[in-house]
Design a protein around this motif. Structure first.
Motif, PDB file in Angstrom:
ATOM      1  N   MET A  19       0.532  -0.882  -0.060  1.00 30.99           N
ATOM      2  CA  MET A  19      -0.443   0.229  -0.095  1.00 30.99           C
ATOM      3  C   MET A  19       1.191   1.053   0.105  1.00 30.99           C
ATOM      4  O   MET A  19       1.897   1.759   0.685  1.00 30.99           O
ATOM      5  N   THR A  20       0.210   2.245  -0.917  1.00 34.75           N
ATOM      6  CA  THR A  20       1.422   3.270  -0.962  1.00 34.75           C
ATOM      7  C   THR A  20       0.851   4.468  -0.175  1.00 34.75           C
ATOM      8  O   THR A  20      -0.095   4.494   0.469  1.00 34.75           O
ATOM      9  N   LYS A  21       2.267   5.582   0.266  1.00 36.08           N
ATOM     10  CA  LYS A  21       1.876   6.424   1.264  1.00 36.08           C
ATOM     11  C   LYS A  21       0.292   7.214   1.065  1.00 36.08           C
ATOM     12  O   LYS A  21      -0.045   7.910   2.190  1.00 36.08           O
ATOM     13  N   THR A  22      -0.176   7.222  -0.157  1.00 37.67           N
ATOM     14  CA  THR A  22      -1.258   8.312  -0.927  1.00 37.67           C
ATOM     15  C   THR A  22      -3.011   7.456  -0.986  1.00 37.67           C
ATOM     16  O   THR A  22      -3.440   7.678  -0.786  1.00 37.67           O
ATOM     17  N   GLN A  23      -2.342   6.458  -0.771  1.00 38.31           N
ATOM     18  CA  GLN A  23      -3.271   5.272  -1.286  1.00 38.31           C
ATOM     19  C   GLN A  23      -4.419   5.286   0.160  1.00 38.31           C
ATOM     20  O   GLN A  23      -4.042   5.769   1.685  1.00 38.31           O
ATOM     21  N   GLY A  24      -6.216   5.306   0.371  1.00 38.54           N
ATOM     22  CA  GLY A  24      -6.822   5.498   1.170  1.00 38.54           C
ATOM     23  C   GLY A  24      -6.911   6.919   1.417  1.00 38.54           C
ATOM     24  O   GLY A  24      -7.818   7.926   2.417  1.00 38.54           O
ATOM     25  N   LEU A  25      -5.596   7.960   1.387  1.00 40.21           N
ATOM     26  CA  LEU A  25      -6.621   9.341   1.317  1.00 40.21           C
ATOM     27  C   LEU A  25      -7.180   9.930  -0.166  1.00 40.21           C
ATOM     28  O   LEU A  25      -7.330   9.633  -1.141  1.00 40.21           O
ATOM     29  N   SER A  26      -7.775  11.324   0.598  1.00 39.10           N
ATOM     30  CA  SER A  26      -8.840  11.754  -0.902  1.00 39.10           C
ATOM     31  C   SER A  26      -7.870  12.401  -1.389  1.00 39.10           C
ATOM     32  O   SER A  26      -6.785  12.926  -1.570  1.00 39.10           O
ATOM     33  N   ARG A  27      -9.196  13.462  -2.767  1.00 39.41           N
ATOM     34  CA  ARG A  27      -7.659  13.735  -3.515  1.00 39.41           C
ATOM     35  C   ARG A  27      -7.095  14.922  -2.869  1.00 39.41           C
ATOM     36  O   ARG A  27      -5.300  14.739  -3.661  1.00 39.41           O
ATOM     37  N   SER A  28      -7.416  15.641  -2.567  1.00 34.17           N
ATOM     38  CA  SER A  28      -6.781  16.149  -2.177  1.00 34.17           C
ATOM     39  C   SER A  28      -5.705  16.071  -1.353  1.00 34.17           C
ATOM     40  O   SER A  28      -4.444  16.609  -1.232  1.00 34.17           O
ATOM     41  N   ASP A  29      -5.980  15.249  -0.256  1.00 34.35           N
ATOM     42  CA  ASP A  29      -4.702  15.044   0.774  1.00 34.35           C
ATOM     43  C   ASP A  29      -3.710  14.367  -0.452  1.00 34.35           C
ATOM     44  O   ASP A  29      -2.451  14.237   0.355  1.00 34.35           O
ATOM     45  N   ALA A  30      -4.015  13.496  -1.277  1.00 33.52           N
ATOM     46  CA  ALA A  30      -2.934  12.995  -1.904  1.00 33.52           C
ATOM     47  C   ALA A  30      -2.034  13.795  -2.573  1.00 33.52           C
ATOM     48  O   ALA A  30      -0.935  13.033  -2.694  1.00 33.52           O
ATOM     49  N   LEU A  31      -3.024  14.756  -3.198  1.00 33.42           N
ATOM     50  CA  LEU A  31      -1.681  15.459  -3.912  1.00 33.42           C
ATOM     51  C   LEU A  31      -1.055  16.491  -3.162  1.00 33.42           C
ATOM     52  O   LEU A  31       0.212  16.674  -2.947  1.00 33.42           O
ATOM     53  N   VAL A  32      -1.796  17.137  -1.722  1.00 37.40           N
ATOM     54  CA  VAL A  32      -0.695  17.926  -0.639  1.00 37.40           C
ATOM     55  C   VAL A  32       0.381  16.905  -0.545  1.00 37.40           C
ATOM     56  O   VAL A  32       1.517  17.266  -0.358  1.00 37.40           O
ATOM     57  N   TYR A  33       0.238  15.624  -0.274  1.00 32.57           N
ATOM     58  CA  TYR A  33       1.422  14.482   0.145  1.00 32.57           C
ATOM     59  C   TYR A  33       1.816  14.130  -0.631  1.00 32.57           C
ATOM     60  O   TYR A  33       3.156  12.760  -0.408  1.00 32.57           O
ATOM     61  N   ASP A  34       1.748  14.034  -1.863  1.00 34.85           N
ATOM     62  CA  ASP A  34       3.001  13.929  -3.665  1.00 34.85           C
ATOM     63  C   ASP A  34       4.250  14.845  -3.291  1.00 34.85           C
ATOM     64  O   ASP A  34       3.916  15.500  -3.305  1.00 34.85           O
ATOM     65  N   PRO A  35       5.151  13.884  -3.280  1.00 35.31           N
ATOM     66  CA  PRO A  35       6.352  14.444  -2.619  1.00 35.31           C
ATOM     67  C   PRO A  35       6.865  15.097  -4.330  1.00 35.31           C
ATOM     68  O   PRO A  35       7.754  16.054  -4.652  1.00 35.31           O
ATOM     69  N   LYS A  36       6.207  14.711  -5.368  1.00 38.34           N
ATOM     70  CA  LYS A  36       6.381  14.995  -7.044  1.00 38.34           C
ATOM     71  C   LYS A  36       4.916  16.049  -7.107  1.00 38.34           C
ATOM     72  O   LYS A  36       4.976  15.936  -8.927  1.00 38.34           O
ATOM     73  N   GLY A  37       4.866  16.512  -6.527  1.00 44.51           N
ATOM     74  CA  GLY A  37       3.211  16.601  -6.883  1.00 44.51           C
ATOM     75  C   GLY A  37       3.628  18.135  -7.762  1.00 44.51           C
ATOM     76  O   GLY A  37       3.026  18.995  -8.777  1.00 44.51           O
ATOM     77  N   GLY A  38       4.338  19.048  -7.330  1.00 45.18           N
ATOM     78  CA  GLY A  38       4.989  20.045  -8.925  1.00 45.18           C
ATOM     79  C   GLY A  38       3.703  21.194  -7.996  1.00 45.18           C
ATOM     80  O   GLY A  38       4.236  21.034  -7.183  1.00 45.18           O
ATOM     81  N   MET A  39       3.973  21.720  -9.015  1.00 42.31           N
ATOM     82  CA  MET A  39       3.106  23.656  -8.977  1.00 42.31           C
ATOM     83  C   MET A  39       1.518  22.776  -8.969  1.00 42.31           C
ATOM     84  O   MET A  39       0.955  23.703  -8.056  1.00 42.31           O
TER      85      MET A  39
END
Length: 284
Positions: A1-21
């Motif tokens: 299970m990845t670190k962002t699985q189970g998170l909301s779309r917003s949280d997944a983006l906020v905690y994505d270290p490669k989310g960029g702009m």
């Protein structure tokens, strides 16, 4: 299970270290969210954030000046965040979006570089390109109904920088000294008037006379093709470096500047200058 699985779309983006702009913009949106955002960020306005924007721009310039390349990425990020902050507030107010900001800048760059993106010849010097750039900007100001020669020079610019921009605008219509000689004469005149009248002038009059002198010094910088802000930053850094040298030399004797006379500090200043001249002659 990845670190962002189970998170909301917003949280997944906020905690994505490669989310960029997209990540940065989502973080800003969340900070400004009235439901669960940061109280400080929510309270801010264009006016309250503007000073921070200016400060961050200077910190970028400072990192470049010091060639602190390890710091520059972070400073550029801080400055980028200011743009994102203003864009978020504008979007909330229904003024414009971040994408519209980017598109406006892209349109401007394409229009101002017809020798790159259009049919004009690329066979031109940097000086010719600068003149063409000014012609294009003048046309843009006309489209904005800015009829006066000095219209559109931002009031919030640092005073020395704004002085140079005002002078450049006036020079384009012939309101300028023909060469450096009259500029130097005017500096001498203004300095003499200030020195002679300083005891008989009010503080407001002294401020006005000193402003006149600084304005002519800015004109001298323009005629010498030197950016006065950059020149003064160099001198500030030099003063700081040499005074710190005085402090180090005094500390070696167990003293501080408060314990030294002006004559002693002058001598140590001269020693620092001499050491710098020697260091510059030593090959890397």
């Amino acid at each position: 299970m990845t670190k962002t699985q189970g998170l909301s779309r917003s949280d997944a983006l906020v905690y994505d270290p490669k989310g960029g702009m997209d990540r940065l913009r989502e973080i800003m949106r969340r900070l400004r969210d009235p439901n669960g955002g940061c109280p400080w960020d929510i309270e801010q306005t264009f006016a309250t954030i503007a000073p921070y924007t200016i400060e961050e721009a200077y910190e970028v310039a400072d990192a470049i000046e010091r060639e602190a390349w390890d710091e520059l990425k972070g400073e550029l990020g801080d400055l980028l965040f200011q743009s994102v902050f203003h864009a978020q507030m504008a979007e909330e107010a229904g003024l414009f979006s971040f994408d519209e900001i980017a598109d406006t800048m892209s349109d401007k760059m394409v229009a101002r570089h017809p020798h790159v993106f259009g049919s004009e010849s690329r066979d031109k010097s940097a000086d010719q390109q600068t003149r063409d750039w000014e012609t294009i900007k003048a046309a843009e100001r006309a489209d904005k109904a800015q009829q006066g020669v000095l219209d559109g020079v931002a009031i919030g610019l640092p005073a020395l920088l704004r002085a140079v921009k005002l002078q450049k605008r006036a020079a384009r219509v012939g309101f300028d000294w023909p060469d450096i000689g009259p500029v130097l004469d005017k500096i001498t005149e203004e300095a003499r008037e200030l020195a002679e009248a300083r005891d008989s002038l009010s503080q407001d009059e002294v401020r006005e006379e000193l402003g006149d002198l600084l304005f002519v010094v800015a004109n001298l910088a323009r005629h010498l093709n030197v950016e006065p802000e950059e020149a003064l930053r160099h001198t500030n850094a030099k003063f700081e470096r040499r005074f710190q040298g005085i402090e180090r030399r005094l500390a070696a004797d167990g003293r501080a500047p408060d314990d030294a006379t002006l004559e002693e500090m002058d001598a140590l200043w001269d020693a620092e200058k001499a050491a710098e001249r020697v260091a510059k002659k030593i090959p890397d």
